[in-house]
Design a protein around this motif. Structure first.
Motif, mmCIF file in Angstrom:
data_model
loop_
_atom_site.group_PDB
_atom_site.id
_atom_site.type_symbol
_atom_site.label_atom_id
_atom_site.label_comp_id
_atom_site.label_asym_id
_atom_site.label_seq_id
_atom_site.Cartn_x
_atom_site.Cartn_y
_atom_site.Cartn_z
ATOM 1 N N THR A 207 52.627 81.467 -0.561
ATOM 2 C CA THR A 207 51.315 81.066 -0.042
ATOM 3 C C THR A 207 50.724 79.957 -0.924
ATOM 4 N N TYR A 208 49.776 79.220 -0.345
ATOM 5 C CA TYR A 208 49.095 78.167 -1.116
ATOM 6 C C TYR A 208 48.503 78.751 -2.399
ATOM 7 N N TYR A 233 43.407 71.146 3.500
ATOM 8 C CA TYR A 233 43.642 70.503 4.795
ATOM 9 C C TYR A 233 44.752 71.152 5.596
ATOM 10 N N GLN A 234 45.211 72.329 5.118
ATOM 11 C CA GLN A 234 46.242 73.075 5.840
ATOM 12 C C GLN A 234 47.473 72.216 6.127
ATOM 13 N N VAL A 235 47.926 71.500 5.129
ATOM 14 C CA VAL A 235 49.120 70.675 5.288
ATOM 15 C C VAL A 235 50.348 71.571 5.140
ATOM 16 N N ASN A 236 51.244 71.430 6.088
ATOM 17 C CA ASN A 236 52.492 72.173 6.082
ATOM 18 C C ASN A 236 53.405 71.600 5.010
ATOM 19 N N LEU A 237 53.514 72.274 3.884
ATOM 20 C CA LEU A 237 54.190 71.681 2.727
ATOM 21 C C LEU A 237 55.548 72.345 2.503
ATOM 22 N N GLU A 255 48.730 82.476 4.117
ATOM 23 C CA GLU A 255 49.185 83.867 4.061
ATOM 24 C C GLU A 255 49.480 84.417 5.467
ATOM 25 N N GLU A 256 48.633 84.023 6.416
ATOM 26 C CA GLU A 256 48.783 84.550 7.778
ATOM 27 C C GLU A 256 50.101 84.119 8.419
ATOM 28 N N GLY A 359 51.181 87.383 -7.260
ATOM 29 C CA GLY A 359 51.559 87.842 -5.924
ATOM 30 C C GLY A 359 50.355 88.263 -5.104
ATOM 31 N N VAL A 360 50.287 87.781 -3.859
ATOM 32 C CA VAL A 360 49.149 88.154 -3.014
ATOM 33 C C VAL A 360 49.173 89.647 -2.690
ATOM 34 N N GLY A 361 50.353 90.261 -2.834
ATOM 35 C CA GLY A 361 50.481 91.693 -2.559
ATOM 36 C C GLY A 361 49.670 92.564 -3.501
#
Ligand code: ASP
Ligand code: MG
Length: 420
Positions: A207-208, A233-237, A255-256, A359-361
């Motif tokens: 995730t970002y 800007y939600q750039v697909n990286l 994350e989604e 970790g986002v978890g």
């Protein structure tokens, strides 16, 4: 007819490809990059390329500045160090033309990519898209110099070392590109430094937020600011290797968008940490404000801060960390204001390293901290200080335990196998 127009619209993507210094290190590698651009172009996509200087060139240019004057003028520094990228854009545009791909080069001011006036660490204000779009609409591949822009006075600026990642993401955001592919000399983002841990694993997705923590905590794959921009800007990286035929790489996204999230995605470490303890400062309002005001005024970045409640309600210790390069500066500021702050003693230690678990978890799983501290204590590693955020736990430990700690944590959380 209608159908084919529809198909073309549907299938054509706008892609920004960024190539780092090692990918454009010499003319042969630049030719290799050209074939990668051609591949994307031949798929019918609109391609914009952003490049770094040849590896080593920027360092050399910085050295030239220092050789003239240790206290060089920052505007002229930007004029000098931005030249590395001007060489690679021209060479790559030529390489593309020679294999039949129409192309032209753009320096920062030719676009223009407008920045503020903070020489050597400028921030991007706006990117004009008119000329880039004109190229794309005419089937021409623009090759853009990374790392550089122009301020409102017409001076050349640079974006800080590693800044061409940020240029690429910003161009992708401005053009609302479908993808921003960062080609580099590693094949993606790893669970930890593969030089330390042999079975470190490439992550398919991260995730970002995790990437931001990783980038700022010591993993040097991407410039931190580029990840901030991508998130905003939600750039697909995507980070991928320019030395592989069909690279997969690591996708950095929301994350989604990740279906199979891992609890822990990585372990980073940073040796650039120094610890300062102010002993027995008065336990009264305004003391911390005073300490951190003084440090902020001296432009010193403070990272971890630890203070416990005083037992006797009279005095307590404050411990915090600063980058190693700021240690002396911090010590002299604090010494100068000893009376004002009112501590009895000052202790410093630059022999420490910060190890972080990310970790986002962590938001949804319990027992992570317990497992981390158990793994460290099993190896006899003493934890000096701890700090946490929602998605990270950092500990400060003695320098000599850095590798042992990273390996122990990687094993304890079984990061070598994908956990979902
Ligand atoms: N050439 C610049 C540097 O070495 C910018 C970059 O490569 O991203 O820092
Ligand atoms: Mg880089």
């Amino acid at each position: 007819m209608y159908f084919s127009v529809f198909l073309k619209d549907k299938l054509m993507a706008c892609v920004v490809q960024k190539f780092g210094g090692t990918s454009v290190a010499d003319p042969n590698r630049i030719k290799n990059v050209a074939t990668k651009v051609k591949k994307e172009y031949d798929r019918g996509n609109q391609v914009v390329v952003v490049v770094s200087a040849m590896s080593g060139v920027t360092n050399q240019l910085v050295q030239y500045c220092k050789d003239i004057d240790e206290n060089y003028n920052l505007q002229e520094y930007d004029t000098v160090v931005s030249t590395g990228e001007q060489v690679t854009i021209g060479l790559l545009a030529m390489a593309l033309q020679s294999i039949g791909v129409p192309s032209r080069s753009f320096t920062g001011w030719q676009i223009p990519l407008l920045t503020d006036q903070a020489a050597s660490k400028a921030r991007i204000h706006t990117i004009e898209t008119e000329k880039l779009r004109e190229c794309l609409d005419n089937g021409i591949v623009p090759v853009v110099a990374g790392f550089q822009g122009i301020d409102e006075n017409g001076r050349i600026t640079t974006l800080g070392r590693g800044g061409s990642d940020t240029s690429a993401v910003a161009v992708a955001a401005a053009l609302k590109a479908d993808r921003c592919d960062i080609y580099t000399d590693v094949d993606g983002v790893y669970t930890t430094d593969p030089r330390l841990v042999k079975n470190a694993r490439r992550l398919d997705q991260v995730t970002y937020e995790e990437m931001l923590e990783m980038a700022s905590l010591g993993a040097k794959v991407l410039q931190t600011r580029s990840v901030e921009l991508a998130m905003k800007y939600q750039v697909n990286l995507r980070v991928l290797s320019s030395f592989e035929e069909n690279p997969i790489g690591t996708i950095i996204c929301d994350e989604e968008s990740i279906v199979e999230k891992e609890v822990i995605s990585g372990i980073t470490y940073s040796r650039d940490e120094s610890k300062i303890t102010l002993v027995a400062v008065k336990d009264e309002p305004g003391i911390s404000a005073c300490v951190f005001d003084l440090l902020a005024e001296a432009n010193i970045c403070v990272d971890m801060i630890i203070q416990t409640e005083s037992v006797n309600r009279k005095s307590t210790d404050i411990t915090f960390t600063v980058p190693e390069s700021d240690l002396n500066g911090a010590l002299s500021v604090l010494a100068k204001h000893k009376e004002e702050i009112g501590y009895t003693d000052i202790i410093s230690d630059s022999n420490c390293v910060k190890v972080s678990l990310i970790g986002v978890g962590m938001r949804t799983h319990t027992g992570i901290a317990r497992k981390m501290f158990r793994a460290l204590s099993d190896k006899g590693i003493n934890v000096q200080t701890i700090s946490t955020s929602e998605i990270k736990i950092s500990v400060l430990i003695a320098d000599e335990y850095a590798e042992l700690a990273v390996r122990a944590l990687h094993a304890a959380f079984e990061l070598d196998v994908k956990q979902v």
